[in-house]
Design an enzyme around this catalytic site. Structure first.
Site, PDB file in Angstrom:
ATOM      1  N   CYS A  48       0.823  -1.207   0.000  1.00 30.41           N
ATOM      2  CA  CYS A  48       0.000   0.000   0.000  1.00 30.41           C
ATOM      3  C   CYS A  48       0.861   1.262   0.000  1.00 30.41           C
ATOM      4  O   CYS A  48       1.697   1.438   0.887  1.00 30.41           O
ATOM      5  CB  CYS A  48      -0.901  -0.016   1.231  1.00 30.41           C
ATOM      6  SG  CYS A  48      -1.743   1.551   1.543  1.00 30.41           S
ATOM      7  N   TRP A  81      -7.360  -7.092   5.654  1.00 29.00           N
ATOM      8  CA  TRP A  81      -5.959  -7.304   6.015  1.00 29.00           C
ATOM      9  C   TRP A  81      -5.821  -8.354   7.112  1.00 29.00           C
ATOM     10  O   TRP A  81      -6.487  -8.290   8.139  1.00 29.00           O
ATOM     11  CB  TRP A  81      -5.312  -6.001   6.470  1.00 29.00           C
ATOM     12  CG  TRP A  81      -5.335  -4.941   5.423  1.00 29.00           C
ATOM     13  CD1 TRP A  81      -6.072  -3.801   5.418  1.00 29.00           C
ATOM     14  CD2 TRP A  81      -4.581  -4.919   4.195  1.00 29.00           C
ATOM     15  NE1 TRP A  81      -5.831  -3.065   4.282  1.00 29.00           N
ATOM     16  CE2 TRP A  81      -4.918  -3.731   3.515  1.00 29.00           C
ATOM     17  CE3 TRP A  81      -3.652  -5.785   3.619  1.00 29.00           C
ATOM     18  CZ2 TRP A  81      -4.364  -3.389   2.273  1.00 29.00           C
ATOM     19  CZ3 TRP A  81      -3.105  -5.448   2.397  1.00 29.00           C
ATOM     20  CH2 TRP A  81      -3.454  -4.263   1.738  1.00 29.00           C
ATOM     21  N   VAL A 114     -11.684  -1.585   6.206  1.00 38.57           N
ATOM     22  CA  VAL A 114     -10.491  -1.745   7.043  1.00 38.57           C
ATOM     23  C   VAL A 114      -9.289  -1.327   6.214  1.00 38.57           C
ATOM     24  O   VAL A 114      -8.961  -1.963   5.213  1.00 38.57           O
ATOM     25  CB  VAL A 114     -10.343  -3.204   7.499  1.00 38.57           C
ATOM     26  CG1 VAL A 114      -9.094  -3.379   8.340  1.00 38.57           C
ATOM     27  CG2 VAL A 114     -11.581  -3.638   8.271  1.00 38.57           C
ATOM     28  N   VAL A 116      -5.181   0.426   5.816  1.00 37.05           N
ATOM     29  CA  VAL A 116      -3.849   0.688   6.359  1.00 37.05           C
ATOM     30  C   VAL A 116      -3.330   1.948   5.696  1.00 37.05           C
ATOM     31  O   VAL A 116      -3.742   2.280   4.574  1.00 37.05           O
ATOM     32  CB  VAL A 116      -2.889  -0.492   6.082  1.00 37.05           C
ATOM     33  CG1 VAL A 116      -3.273  -1.699   6.903  1.00 37.05           C
ATOM     34  CG2 VAL A 116      -2.847  -0.854   4.596  1.00 37.05           C
ATOM     35  N   TYR A 179      -5.499   5.759  -9.102  1.00 36.12           N
ATOM     36  CA  TYR A 179      -6.646   4.943  -8.691  1.00 36.12           C
ATOM     37  C   TYR A 179      -7.904   5.347  -9.449  1.00 36.12           C
ATOM     38  O   TYR A 179      -8.705   4.493  -9.859  1.00 36.12           O
ATOM     39  CB  TYR A 179      -6.874   5.062  -7.183  1.00 36.12           C
ATOM     40  CG  TYR A 179      -5.944   4.219  -6.358  1.00 36.12           C
ATOM     41  CD1 TYR A 179      -6.338   2.975  -5.878  1.00 36.12           C
ATOM     42  CD2 TYR A 179      -4.658   4.652  -6.067  1.00 36.12           C
ATOM     43  CE1 TYR A 179      -5.481   2.189  -5.119  1.00 36.12           C
ATOM     44  CE2 TYR A 179      -3.784   3.877  -5.322  1.00 36.12           C
ATOM     45  CZ  TYR A 179      -4.203   2.646  -4.848  1.00 36.12           C
ATOM     46  OH  TYR A 179      -3.343   1.865  -4.112  1.00 36.12           O
TER      47      TYR A 179
END
Length: 337
Positions: A48, A81, A114, A116, A179
């Site tokens: 990421c 994750w 969720v 990160v 993206y």
């Protein structure tokens, strides 16, 4: 499924939501979370780009002993994750199998997915923040008492206005732009996003033609934010996200700039190209339904001479390079020793 940086995508256009858990860990603890050595755990995926910012900042500032690191499997399942890289499939410090367990400990039925990077309070097991835009700024400013001797100033006060202006354009058109292009569901939407990506990259290339770093004469937050997209560009964004007007390696200025940073301690030694490719090509099944991971591109070029030293500048300003990577955090393959 939300993956990194609070990304949301599917049948509709790509959107990036604001972080739901935006508490800050500060020197004065005004949000209830004071800076404290050993109390928190930074959870990342090396795939990421948003999480990679935090990994680079933590290393440059020497915060390895102050905040521990958990690395999630780059391949997610329906619970997002997971800690399947660790013995027994559990994070050895938090004792959980999925990052979602820390989210649930903080708030059940929270909006969004969720994501990160995330910082978890070890004693309570609760998520503190997933504010990917703020975490690195606070590492640079609020965690100063725990910085290593010789840590660089990644967000110098006299340059903050200029840094903020540069990173705003980079975020909108490059970090987020790839993206928007990759998850576009309409031709016009894709073309607009792709043009924005390369328009901004051309602007950045002109800015970097006669200066080594984006703002000032040393590495700042601005360079970290641009680097994490550039290092993924040819490996995933060029093909997987159809950002293919040209490759990074075909732009002499940006390619040299990216190699300069990659070869700087704290950057290339945090990069895991295998995790990057495994995540993008195997998790984004809407884009790559076969799950086939390409063999290329050739990575040895990242270690070739860049000759950017001729532009002057001091990578760490008045500071010094970080020390060796902790043994447990070493990246196999292309990470620098």
């Amino acid at each position: 499924m939300s993956t990194d940086g609070n990304a949301a995508y599917g049948k509709k256009s790509f959107t990036r939501s604001k972080s739901h858990f935006a508490n800050r860990i500060t020197a004065d603890g005004k949000d209830g979370w004071p800076v404290e050595a050993g109390r928190y755990r930074l959870v990342v995926s090396r795939a990421c780009p948003w999480a990679s910012r935090a990994v680079i900042s933590r290393r440059l500032l020497g915060l390895e002993d102050a905040i521990s690191l958990a690395v999630a499997d780059p391949i997610q399942d329906d619970r997002s994750w997971r800690f399947t890289l660790d013995s027994g499939g559990r994070d050895p410090v938090l004792g959980i199998r999925y990052l979602s367990e820390a989210y649930d400990a903080r708030e059940t039925e929270y909006p969004g997915g969720v994501s990160v990077p995330a910082i978890v309070d070890v004693p309570s097991g609760k998520l503190v923040t997933n504010d990917y835009q703020r975490i690195t700024l606070d590492f640079a400013t609020e965690w100063k008492a725990l910085h290593r001797p010789g840590a660089p100033d990644l967000y110098p006060e006299p340059l903050r206005g200029e840094i903020d202006e540069v990173v705003e354009g980079v975020y909108r058109d490059v970090n987020n732009g790839v993206y928007r292009a990759g998850f576009a569901t309409k031709q016009e939407e894709y073309e607009d996003a792709c043009r924005d990506v390369f328009r901004r990259l051309e602007l950045v290339s002109r800015r970097l033609a006669d200066r080594r770093y984006l703002v000032g004469d040393s590495i700042t937050e601005a360079d970290i934010r641009l680097f994490t997209t550039l290092v993924r560009f040819d490996a995933v964004y060029h093909g997987h996200f159809k950002c293919n007007q040209w490759k990074l390696a075909e732009n002499p200025v940006l390619w040299a700039y990216a190699r300069d940073l990659y070869q700087t301690p704290g950057f290339g030694d945090t990069v895991d190209f295998d995790h990057i490719k495994q995540h993008y090509y195997r998790v984004h099944t809407g884009i790559n339904p076969t799950g086939i991971v390409p063999l290329g591109p050739e990575l040895s070029g990242w270690l070739s001479p860049h000759d950017r030293e001729a532009l002057g500048g001091r990578p760490f300003g008045d500071g010094t390079p970080p020390g060796p990577v902790p043994v447990a955090e070493r990246v196999p393959g292309m990470g620098l020793p």
